[in-house]
Design an enzyme around this catalytic site. Structure first.
Site, PDB file in Angstrom:
ATOM      1  NE  ARG A 249      -3.922   0.618   1.818  1.00 16.46           N
ATOM      2  CZ  ARG A 249      -5.156   0.722   2.308  1.00 16.46           C
ATOM      3  NH1 ARG A 249      -5.389   1.452   3.378  1.00 16.46           N
ATOM      4  NH2 ARG A 249      -6.167   0.102   1.720  1.00 16.46           N
TER       5      ARG A 249
ATOM      6  CG  HIS B 116      -8.373   0.173  -2.988  1.00 18.00           C
ATOM      7  ND1 HIS B 116      -7.553  -0.871  -2.601  1.00 18.00           N
ATOM      8  CD2 HIS B 116      -9.126   0.469  -1.881  1.00 18.00           C
ATOM      9  CE1 HIS B 116      -7.799  -1.178  -1.343  1.00 18.00           C
ATOM     10  NE2 HIS B 116      -8.749  -0.393  -0.885  1.00 18.00           N
TER      11      HIS B 116
ATOM     12  CD  GLN C 161     -13.023  -1.941  -0.903  1.00 17.97           C
ATOM     13  OE1 GLN C 161     -12.203  -1.821  -0.017  1.00 17.97           O
ATOM     14  NE2 GLN C 161     -14.212  -2.479  -0.703  1.00 17.97           N
TER      15      GLN C 161
ATOM     16  CG  ASP D 288     -13.314   6.441  -1.563  1.00 17.61           C
ATOM     17  OD1 ASP D 288     -13.352   6.191  -0.336  1.00 17.61           O
ATOM     18  OD2 ASP D 288     -12.248   6.492  -2.211  1.00 17.61           O
TER      19      ASP D 288
ATOM     20  CB  CYS E 108     -14.130   1.117  -0.369  1.00 18.50           C
ATOM     21  SG  CYS E 108     -13.558   2.817  -0.187  1.00 18.50           S
TER      22      CYS E 108
ATOM     23  NE  ARG F 160     -10.185  -5.254   0.538  1.00 20.34           N
ATOM     24  CZ  ARG F 160      -9.456  -4.242   0.991  1.00 20.34           C
ATOM     25  NH1 ARG F 160     -10.045  -3.161   1.449  1.00 20.34           N
ATOM     26  NH2 ARG F 160      -8.135  -4.261   0.920  1.00 20.34           N
TER      27      ARG F 160
HETATM   28  N1  NVA Z   1      -9.730   6.844  -1.678  1.00 21.88           N
HETATM   29  C1  NVA Z   1      -9.410   6.364  -0.352  1.00 21.88           C
HETATM   30  C2  NVA Z   1      -9.695   4.906  -0.233  1.00 21.88           C
HETATM   31  C3  NVA Z   1      -9.514   4.352   1.154  1.00 21.88           C
HETATM   32  C4  NVA Z   1      -9.742   2.878   1.231  1.00 21.88           C
HETATM   33  C5  NVA Z   1      -7.963   6.672  -0.040  1.00 21.88           C
HETATM   34  O1  NVA Z   1      -7.116   6.475  -0.934  1.00 21.88           O
HETATM   35  O2  NVA Z   1      -7.666   7.124   1.065  1.00 21.88           O
HETATM   36  N1   CP Z   2     -11.254  -0.051   2.184  1.00 20.37           N
HETATM   37  C1   CP Z   2     -10.002  -0.140   2.632  1.00 20.37           C
HETATM   38  O1   CP Z   2      -9.052  -0.385   1.884  1.00 20.37           O
HETATM   39  O2   CP Z   2      -9.883   0.045   3.966  1.00 20.37           O
HETATM   40  P1   CP Z   2      -8.532   0.261   4.778  1.00 20.37           P
HETATM   41  O3   CP Z   2      -7.967   1.601   4.358  1.00 20.37           O
HETATM   42  O4   CP Z   2      -8.971   0.254   6.224  1.00 20.37           O
HETATM   43  O5   CP Z   2      -7.578  -0.838   4.485  1.00 20.37           O
END
Ligand code: NVA
Ligand code: CP
Length: 306
Positions: free
Chosen positions: A102, A129, A132, A223, A263, A291
């Protein structure tokens, strides 16, 4: 060997196969059947951003498959102190059987994958992502909502919006994306999605009018307006995104039994109203739990294709 960096590199059949494996494993778990399909394997998990679901689901999933996951925060490994990505990739992939990352720039994960001798999984980048979306689609399958999908994504043109575009383009469904002006999806990713959509028969439209997007939609999703790394812009974004909250007045334009997905983490009173979140909380939390199952399907699939 295959990496899972975006859904672009996977065919429709492969995506559906991964979800099927995940559903089978989920079903087995209900019947207390544990197949140790990744016995003695390890998953290195590099986190440069926060996470609740991604960490817990990958770590738990790997354990349930008979393996072990290592949580590697960039504050603790040398990558965060400037060790080159290619060296980190070579070392970690020489000891682990799979790596999940990540991070911010999508190019980081591409560079890592280029130098990795084991499959690399995208656990979220600024651009995509994809894990997800495996869980999201699995959830629609479980709720018998995967036929004739007309999906509406309302909000920021971010990693989730991009991943929805690629899923729609691969699976061939209709997707409308409504964003405020200045917060549109990435033009290059849209171009790629439109090329893929031509092959699959998908219809992807972008608009600045959320009502147009949501009209008669069978799936509505959103989101956070402020993704990780954009915290300084939060107050400005809250002002600009007024009118983009998915609330009752917006959901009532969608089709009668429209599903609402998120998500998570969700910010009630911003991208989604408290009322809509509560009304759809069963499917949202099923989506979050999926997930675990979808990613187990993915890891088993990647292992089989080594
Ligand atoms: N768009 C959000 C998704 C979190 C799961 C982010 O990147 O923070
Ligand atoms: N939806 C998702 O990826 O959640 P986290 O940021 O908690 O991993």
């Amino acid at each position: 060997m295959r990496h899972f960096l975006t859904l672009k590199d996977f065919t429709k059949d492969e995506i559906l196969e991964i979800i099927d494996i995940g559903l089978e494993i989920k079903n087995n778990l209900k019947n207390k059947i544990y197949k140790k399909e990744l016995d003695m394997q390890t998953l290195g998990m590099i986190f440069e951003k926060s996470s609740t679901r991604t960490r817990v689901s990958f770590e738990t999933g790997m354990f349930q498959l008979g393996g072990h996951a290592l949580f590697l925060s960039n504050r603790d490994i040398h990558l965060g102190r400037g060790e080159p990505i290619k060296d980190t990739a070579r070392v970690i992939s020489s000891m682990c059987n799979m790596v999940m990352i990540r991070t911010y720039e999508h190019s980081m994960i591409e560079e890592f994958a280029l130098n990795s001798s084991v499959p690399v999984i995208n656990g979220l980048t600024d651009s995509f992502h994809p894990v997800q979306l495996l869980a999201d689609y699995m959830t629609l399958v479980e709720h018998n909502a995967e036929q004739n999908i007309v999906a509406a994504y309302v909000g920021d043109g971010n990693n989730m919006a991009h991943s929805w575009m690629i899923l729609a383009a691969k699976l061939g469904f209709e997707l409308r994306i409504a964003t405020p002006k200045g917060y549109e999806v990435d033009a290059d990713i849209l171009k790629e999605a439109l090329i893929l959509a031509k092959e699959s028969g998908a219809k992807i439209i972008t608009t600045h009018n959320p009502k147009i997007a949501v009209k008669n939609a069978t799936v509505v999703t959103t989101d956070t307006w402020t993704s990780m790394g954009q915290e300084d812009e939060k107050q400005e974004r809250i002002k600009i995104f007024q009118g983009f909250m998915v609330d009752e007045s917006m959901m009532c334009l969608a089709s009668k039994d429209a599903k609402f997905l998120h998500c998570l983490p969700a910010y009630r009173g911003l991208e989604v109203s408290e009322e809509i979140f509560d009304k759809h909380s069963n499917i949202i939390f099923n989506e979050a739990q999926n997930r675990l199952h979808a990613q187990k399907g993915l890891m088993v699939w990647l292992d089989k294709h080594k």
